[in-house]
Design an enzyme around this catalytic site. Structure first.
Site, PDB file in Angstrom:
ATOM      1  N   ASP A 183     -58.804 -93.691 -35.468  1.00 56.32           N
ATOM      2  CA  ASP A 183     -58.643 -95.011 -34.846  1.00 56.32           C
ATOM      3  C   ASP A 183     -57.668 -95.862 -35.654  1.00 56.32           C
ATOM      4  O   ASP A 183     -57.758 -97.095 -35.661  1.00 56.32           O
ATOM      5  CB  ASP A 183     -60.007 -95.709 -34.745  1.00 56.32           C
ATOM      6  CG  ASP A 183     -59.982 -96.887 -33.779  1.00 56.32           C
ATOM      7  OD1 ASP A 183     -60.872 -97.763 -33.884  1.00 56.32           O
ATOM      8  OD2 ASP A 183     -59.062 -96.938 -32.934  1.00 56.32           O
ATOM      9  N   LYS A 205     -51.478 -94.969 -34.336  1.00 61.68           N
ATOM     10  CA  LYS A 205     -51.538 -93.915 -33.299  1.00 61.68           C
ATOM     11  C   LYS A 205     -50.526 -92.813 -33.572  1.00 61.68           C
ATOM     12  O   LYS A 205     -50.751 -91.671 -33.235  1.00 61.68           O
ATOM     13  CB  LYS A 205     -51.327 -94.525 -31.913  1.00 61.68           C
ATOM     14  CG  LYS A 205     -52.254 -95.707 -31.624  1.00 61.68           C
ATOM     15  CD  LYS A 205     -53.697 -95.481 -32.054  1.00 61.68           C
ATOM     16  CE  LYS A 205     -54.464 -96.777 -32.177  1.00 61.68           C
ATOM     17  NZ  LYS A 205     -55.778 -96.604 -32.850  1.00 61.68           N
ATOM     18  N   ASP A 255     -59.527 -92.322 -30.576  1.00 61.53           N
ATOM     19  CA  ASP A 255     -59.512 -93.513 -29.719  1.00 61.53           C
ATOM     20  C   ASP A 255     -58.079 -93.767 -29.236  1.00 61.53           C
ATOM     21  O   ASP A 255     -57.111 -93.293 -29.838  1.00 61.53           O
ATOM     22  CB  ASP A 255     -60.016 -94.733 -30.514  1.00 61.53           C
ATOM     23  CG  ASP A 255     -60.216 -95.956 -29.608  1.00 61.53           C
ATOM     24  OD1 ASP A 255     -60.130 -97.081 -30.129  1.00 61.53           O
ATOM     25  OD2 ASP A 255     -60.448 -95.780 -28.393  1.00 61.53           O
ATOM     26  N   ASN A 256     -57.943 -94.499 -28.127  1.00 59.88           N
ATOM     27  CA  ASN A 256     -56.655 -95.023 -27.663  1.00 59.88           C
ATOM     28  C   ASN A 256     -55.615 -93.981 -27.278  1.00 59.88           C
ATOM     29  O   ASN A 256     -54.412 -94.210 -27.452  1.00 59.88           O
ATOM     30  CB  ASN A 256     -56.032 -95.921 -28.749  1.00 59.88           C
ATOM     31  CG  ASN A 256     -56.971 -96.966 -29.266  1.00 59.88           C
ATOM     32  OD1 ASN A 256     -57.311 -96.965 -30.449  1.00 59.88           O
ATOM     33  ND2 ASN A 256     -57.400 -97.868 -28.393  1.00 59.88           N
ATOM     34  N   GLU A 308     -60.824-101.552 -24.825  1.00 59.12           N
ATOM     35  CA  GLU A 308     -61.966-102.411 -25.156  1.00 59.12           C
ATOM     36  C   GLU A 308     -61.843-103.805 -24.528  1.00 59.12           C
ATOM     37  O   GLU A 308     -60.810-104.454 -24.583  1.00 59.12           O
ATOM     38  CB  GLU A 308     -62.121-102.548 -26.686  1.00 59.12           C
ATOM     39  CG  GLU A 308     -60.869-102.852 -27.462  1.00 59.12           C
ATOM     40  CD  GLU A 308     -60.166-101.613 -27.968  1.00 59.12           C
ATOM     41  OE1 GLU A 308     -60.304-100.541 -27.373  1.00 59.12           O
ATOM     42  OE2 GLU A 308     -59.419-101.725 -28.952  1.00 59.12           O
TER      43      GLU A 308
HETATM   44  O1  LIG Z   1     -53.503-100.317 -33.645  1.00 58.80           O
HETATM   45  C1  LIG Z   1     -54.674-100.057 -33.433  1.00 58.80           C
HETATM   46  N1  LIG Z   1     -55.453 -99.552 -34.399  1.00 58.80           N
HETATM   47  C2  LIG Z   1     -54.862 -99.287 -35.747  1.00 58.80           C
HETATM   48  C3  LIG Z   1     -54.858-100.523 -36.645  1.00 58.80           C
HETATM   49  C4  LIG Z   1     -54.030-100.281 -37.885  1.00 58.80           C
HETATM   50  O2  LIG Z   1     -54.484 -99.125 -38.593  1.00 58.80           O
HETATM   51  C5  LIG Z   1     -53.787 -98.898 -39.805  1.00 58.80           C
HETATM   52  N2  LIG Z   1     -54.605 -98.050 -40.644  1.00 58.80           N
HETATM   53  C6  LIG Z   1     -55.946 -98.154 -40.804  1.00 58.80           C
HETATM   54  C7  LIG Z   1     -56.360 -97.190 -41.686  1.00 58.80           C
HETATM   55  C8  LIG Z   1     -55.241 -96.464 -42.087  1.00 58.80           C
HETATM   56  C9  LIG Z   1     -55.049 -95.386 -42.986  1.00 58.80           C
HETATM   57  N3  LIG Z   1     -53.809 -94.900 -43.190  1.00 58.80           N
HETATM   58  C10 LIG Z   1     -52.750 -95.449 -42.533  1.00 58.80           C
HETATM   59  C11 LIG Z   1     -52.865 -96.508 -41.633  1.00 58.80           C
HETATM   60  C12 LIG Z   1     -54.144 -97.011 -41.427  1.00 58.80           C
HETATM   61  C13 LIG Z   1     -55.276-100.361 -32.106  1.00 58.80           C
HETATM   62  C14 LIG Z   1     -54.555-101.169 -31.222  1.00 58.80           C
HETATM   63  C15 LIG Z   1     -55.087-101.494 -29.966  1.00 58.80           C
HETATM   64  C16 LIG Z   1     -54.297-102.354 -29.024  1.00 58.80           C
HETATM   65  C17 LIG Z   1     -54.255-102.034 -27.667  1.00 58.80           C
HETATM   66  C18 LIG Z   1     -53.541-102.831 -26.781  1.00 58.80           C
HETATM   67  C19 LIG Z   1     -52.872-103.947 -27.244  1.00 58.80           C
HETATM   68  F1  LIG Z   1     -52.188-104.732 -26.398  1.00 58.80           F
HETATM   69  C20 LIG Z   1     -52.895-104.270 -28.613  1.00 58.80           C
HETATM   70  C21 LIG Z   1     -53.614-103.472 -29.489  1.00 58.80           C
HETATM   71  C22 LIG Z   1     -56.355-101.043 -29.582  1.00 58.80           C
HETATM   72  C23 LIG Z   1     -57.070-100.233 -30.459  1.00 58.80           C
HETATM   73  O3  LIG Z   1     -58.312 -99.756 -30.134  1.00 58.80           O
HETATM   74  C24 LIG Z   1     -56.545 -99.874 -31.711  1.00 58.80           C
HETATM   75  O4  LIG Z   1     -57.293 -99.045 -32.523  1.00 58.80           O
HETATM   76 MG   LIG Z   2     -58.914 -98.183 -31.386  1.00 58.29          MG
END
Ligand SMILES: O=C(NCCCOCn1ccc2cnccc21)c1cc(-c2ccc(F)cc2)cc(O)c1O
Ligand SMILES: [Mg+2]
Length: 215
Positions: free
Chosen positions: A141, A144, A169-170, A199
């Site tokens: 998650d 992506k 997810d996603n 969500e």
């Molecule tokens: O971006 C999303 N999640 C990621 C966060 C950064 O994660 C960075 N990150 C966290 C540990 C980690 C470890 N290593 C590298 C990067 C690492 C994410 C985005 C959306 C979304 C959908 C539509 C929209 F209009 C806007 C946003 C929905 C979701 O459910 C998501 O999960």
């Molecule tokens: Mg997500």
């Protein structure tokens, strides 16, 4: 300066959720995101699918990449038997700090290790850090475009074994097309898609469940 969204989410938890009650923490976050401010938690609809996949896997070792505020961490950990451990990785220190407090409010801090850093750096160290062979369950998650390189890295580090389940997810929104292509057309995985919605919205999204068939 104003508070951040994670801080506002944490405040909603501390006000509306019962300490030591994971379900009330989940409900408080979903209520906040539906009625006050959208946030990128897996949410209630996809969360129910996550619950089912976790329950049918009965994992002893769990890895989550992308903690954010700890919503899915609480969802997964509340279903785990006492002796299990969940490792969750978050690269944003501020998110990690909020997540630790949300997890503590749920009373699950003894079963969770929140690691700060990037998955690519941490995955190769996990076997030694935690004395584990393989993860029974992995929840993707985070970024992506890191799903594919990271599942490959997990394979290369021997952290997936026959029967390991990877839930992503996603896979529709924002989307992970290269990852989907890999797990769906690679004989090392048996993969299936769970149609759902982004969500707290009516936008189409979904989860992909991929079971590792062994080397
Ligand atoms: O971006 C999303 N999640 C990621 C966060 C950064 O994660 C960075 N990150 C966290 C540990 C980690 C470890 N290593 C590298 C990067 C690492 C994410 C985005 C959306 C979304 C959908 C539509 C929209 F209009 C806007 C946003 C929905 C979701 O459910 C998501 O999960
Ligand atoms: Mg997500």
């Amino acid at each position: 300066t104003r508070t951040t969204r994670p801080q506002r989410l944490l405040q909603a938890v501390s006000i509306n959720a019962v300490r030591g009650d994971p379900d009330s923490v989940i409900k408080a976050i979903d209520h906040f995101c539906k009625h006050t401010e959208w946030a990128m938690n897996v949410g209630d609809e996809k969360g129910a699918i996550l619950d089912l996949v976790v329950m049918e896997t009965c994992p002893s070792t769990v890895l989550e990449l992308g903690t954010y505020c700890g919503y899915s961490t609480v969802r997964i950990t509340r279903l785990l038997p006492p002796a299990t451990k969940l490792i969750t990785v978050e690269m944003n220190p501020e998110y990690a700090h909020v997540a630790r407090q949300v997890i503590q409010h749920a009373g699950l801090q003894d079963k969770v290790c929140v690691l700060e850093g990037e998955s690519a750096d941490l995955i190769p160290k996990m076997a030694n850090m935690f004395g584990i062979q393989a993860f029974d369950f992995v929840f993707l998650d985070h970024w992506k475009d890191h799903y594919l390189p990271d599942i490959r890295l997990l394979e290369d580090c021997g952290l997936l074994a026959q029967g390991s389940v990877v839930l992503a997810d996603n896979v529709v929104c924002p989307g992970a097309p290269d990852y989907l292509n890999y797990v769906r057309y690679n004989l090392k995985y048996s993969s299936r898609f769970y149609q759902a919605h982004l969500e707290y919205t009516r936008v189409l999204d979904g989860l992909e469940r991929s079971e590792y068939q062994g080397d």
